[in-house]
Design a protein around this motif. Structure first.
Motif, PDB file in Angstrom:
ATOM      1  N   ASP A   1       0.885  -1.230  -0.229  1.00 35.05           N
ATOM      2  CA  ASP A   1      -0.053   0.057  -0.030  1.00 35.05           C
ATOM      3  C   ASP A   1       0.782   1.179  -0.051  1.00 35.05           C
ATOM      4  N   PHE A   2       1.950   1.127   0.732  1.00 41.28           N
ATOM      5  CA  PHE A   2       2.833   2.470   0.680  1.00 41.28           C
ATOM      6  C   PHE A   2       3.388   2.448  -0.751  1.00 41.28           C
ATOM      7  N   ALA A   3       3.637   1.765  -1.393  1.00 40.43           N
ATOM      8  CA  ALA A   3       4.289   1.820  -2.823  1.00 40.43           C
ATOM      9  C   ALA A   3       3.186   2.578  -3.516  1.00 40.43           C
ATOM     10  N   ILE A   4       2.006   1.644  -3.659  1.00 40.26           N
ATOM     11  CA  ILE A   4       0.943   2.300  -4.377  1.00 40.26           C
ATOM     12  C   ILE A   4       0.698   3.809  -4.162  1.00 40.26           C
ATOM     13  N   SER A   5       0.566   4.120  -2.592  1.00 39.41           N
ATOM     14  CA  SER A   5       0.363   5.575  -2.378  1.00 39.41           C
ATOM     15  C   SER A   5       1.330   6.623  -2.916  1.00 39.41           C
ATOM     16  N   ASN A   6       2.635   6.276  -2.983  1.00 34.81           N
ATOM     17  CA  ASN A   6       3.523   6.930  -3.498  1.00 34.81           C
ATOM     18  C   ASN A   6       3.945   6.755  -5.141  1.00 34.81           C
ATOM     19  N   GLY A   7       3.019   6.024  -5.509  1.00 32.40           N
ATOM     20  CA  GLY A   7       3.105   5.979  -7.172  1.00 32.40           C
ATOM     21  C   GLY A   7       4.255   5.103  -7.839  1.00 32.40           C
ATOM     22  N   ALA A   8       4.549   4.266  -6.869  1.00 34.49           N
ATOM     23  CA  ALA A   8       5.697   3.131  -7.399  1.00 34.49           C
ATOM     24  C   ALA A   8       4.774   1.745  -7.713  1.00 34.49           C
ATOM     25  N   THR A   9       4.142   1.985  -8.856  1.00 36.73           N
ATOM     26  CA  THR A   9       3.504   0.935  -9.334  1.00 36.73           C
ATOM     27  C   THR A   9       4.382  -0.148  -9.987  1.00 36.73           C
ATOM     28  N   LYS A  10       5.451  -0.103 -10.328  1.00 41.14           N
ATOM     29  CA  LYS A  10       6.226  -1.264 -10.561  1.00 41.14           C
ATOM     30  C   LYS A  10       6.867  -2.154  -9.554  1.00 41.14           C
ATOM     31  N   VAL A  11       6.980  -1.484  -8.406  1.00 40.43           N
ATOM     32  CA  VAL A  11       7.515  -2.139  -7.362  1.00 40.43           C
ATOM     33  C   VAL A  11       6.471  -2.660  -6.681  1.00 40.43           C
ATOM     34  N   ALA A  12       5.141  -2.131  -6.688  1.00 38.95           N
ATOM     35  CA  ALA A  12       3.967  -2.723  -6.157  1.00 38.95           C
ATOM     36  C   ALA A  12       3.639  -4.120  -6.830  1.00 38.95           C
ATOM     37  N   ASN A  13       3.681  -3.867  -8.315  1.00 38.94           N
ATOM     38  CA  ASN A  13       3.377  -5.162  -9.035  1.00 38.94           C
ATOM     39  C   ASN A  13       4.365  -6.458  -8.654  1.00 38.94           C
ATOM     40  N   LYS A  14       5.596  -6.028  -8.197  1.00 37.65           N
ATOM     41  CA  LYS A  14       6.721  -6.853  -8.176  1.00 37.65           C
ATOM     42  C   LYS A  14       6.497  -7.670  -7.036  1.00 37.65           C
ATOM     43  N   ILE A  15       6.120  -6.661  -5.650  1.00 37.33           N
ATOM     44  CA  ILE A  15       5.980  -7.620  -4.398  1.00 37.33           C
ATOM     45  C   ILE A  15       4.539  -8.039  -4.367  1.00 37.33           C
ATOM     46  N   ALA A  16       3.562  -7.761  -5.398  1.00 33.98           N
ATOM     47  CA  ALA A  16       1.823  -8.074  -5.108  1.00 33.98           C
ATOM     48  C   ALA A  16       1.842  -9.753  -4.840  1.00 33.98           C
ATOM     49  N   PRO A  17       2.717 -10.476  -5.315  1.00 32.53           N
ATOM     50  CA  PRO A  17       2.611 -12.223  -5.046  1.00 32.53           C
ATOM     51  C   PRO A  17       3.001 -12.462  -3.436  1.00 32.53           C
ATOM     52  N   TYR A  18       3.755 -11.585  -3.033  1.00 31.28           N
ATOM     53  CA  TYR A  18       4.114 -11.844  -1.626  1.00 31.28           C
ATOM     54  C   TYR A  18       3.069 -11.092  -0.389  1.00 31.28           C
ATOM     55  N   ASN A  19       2.260 -10.510  -0.862  1.00 32.01           N
ATOM     56  CA  ASN A  19       1.338  -9.772  -0.160  1.00 32.01           C
ATOM     57  C   ASN A  19       0.155 -10.816   0.249  1.00 32.01           C
ATOM     58  N   SER A  20      -0.047 -10.883   1.737  1.00 29.34           N
ATOM     59  CA  SER A  20      -0.941 -12.154   2.122  1.00 29.34           C
ATOM     60  C   SER A  20      -2.341 -11.252   2.604  1.00 29.34           C
ATOM     61  N   SER A  21      -2.850 -10.429   1.558  1.00 25.44           N
ATOM     62  CA  SER A  21      -3.953 -10.132   2.081  1.00 25.44           C
ATOM     63  C   SER A  21      -5.393 -10.635   1.303  1.00 25.44           C
TER      64      SER A  21
END
Length: 115
Positions: free
Chosen positions: A73-93
């Motif tokens: 969520d921190f990456a998305i709120s700061n506009g870092a969509t590439k990094v957010a997409n990279k870590i999305a599989p590790y998010n346990s939500s």
């Protein structure tokens, strides 16, 4: 003298447990460096930071909190969509829903799983 030794041991043990409750400074610096990669949308910087700090993605990303938000969520709120997409599989939500098949019509048999 016999009573002094156990009393000293108890006092020192309580001091040790209080000191170990805080995060290790070196670990804190590594996690701050990982949080800073979310401020830039640079995958090269992200990969280099992960390798240099030897971060286990499966253990860290579901628990890492940056400024009160999950790392994703921190990456998305700061506009870092590439990094957010990279870590999305590790998010346990994710969540799971189970449907009782015995209670449904035979025509509407289905499996409901939401991730």
């Amino acid at each position: 003298m016999k009573k002094l030794l156990p009393l000293t041991a108890i006092v020192l043990t309580s001091i040790t447990f209080n000191a170990s409750a805080a995060m290790e400074p070196n670990l804190e610096k590594k996690l701050i460096a990982v949080c800073k990669t979310a401020l830039s949308d640079n995958l090269l910087l992200y990969s280099r930071t992960m390798q240099e700090n030897k971060i286990n993605k499966h253990r860290v990303f579901p628990r890492l909190v940056c400024n009160g938000q999950s790392f994703h969520d921190f990456a998305i709120s700061n506009g870092a969509t590439k990094v957010a997409n990279k870590i999305a599989p590790y998010n346990s939500s994710g969540s799971t829903s189970i449907t009782d098949l015995a209670m449904t019509d035979s025509k509407d048999v289905g499996y409901s799983v939401i991730f």
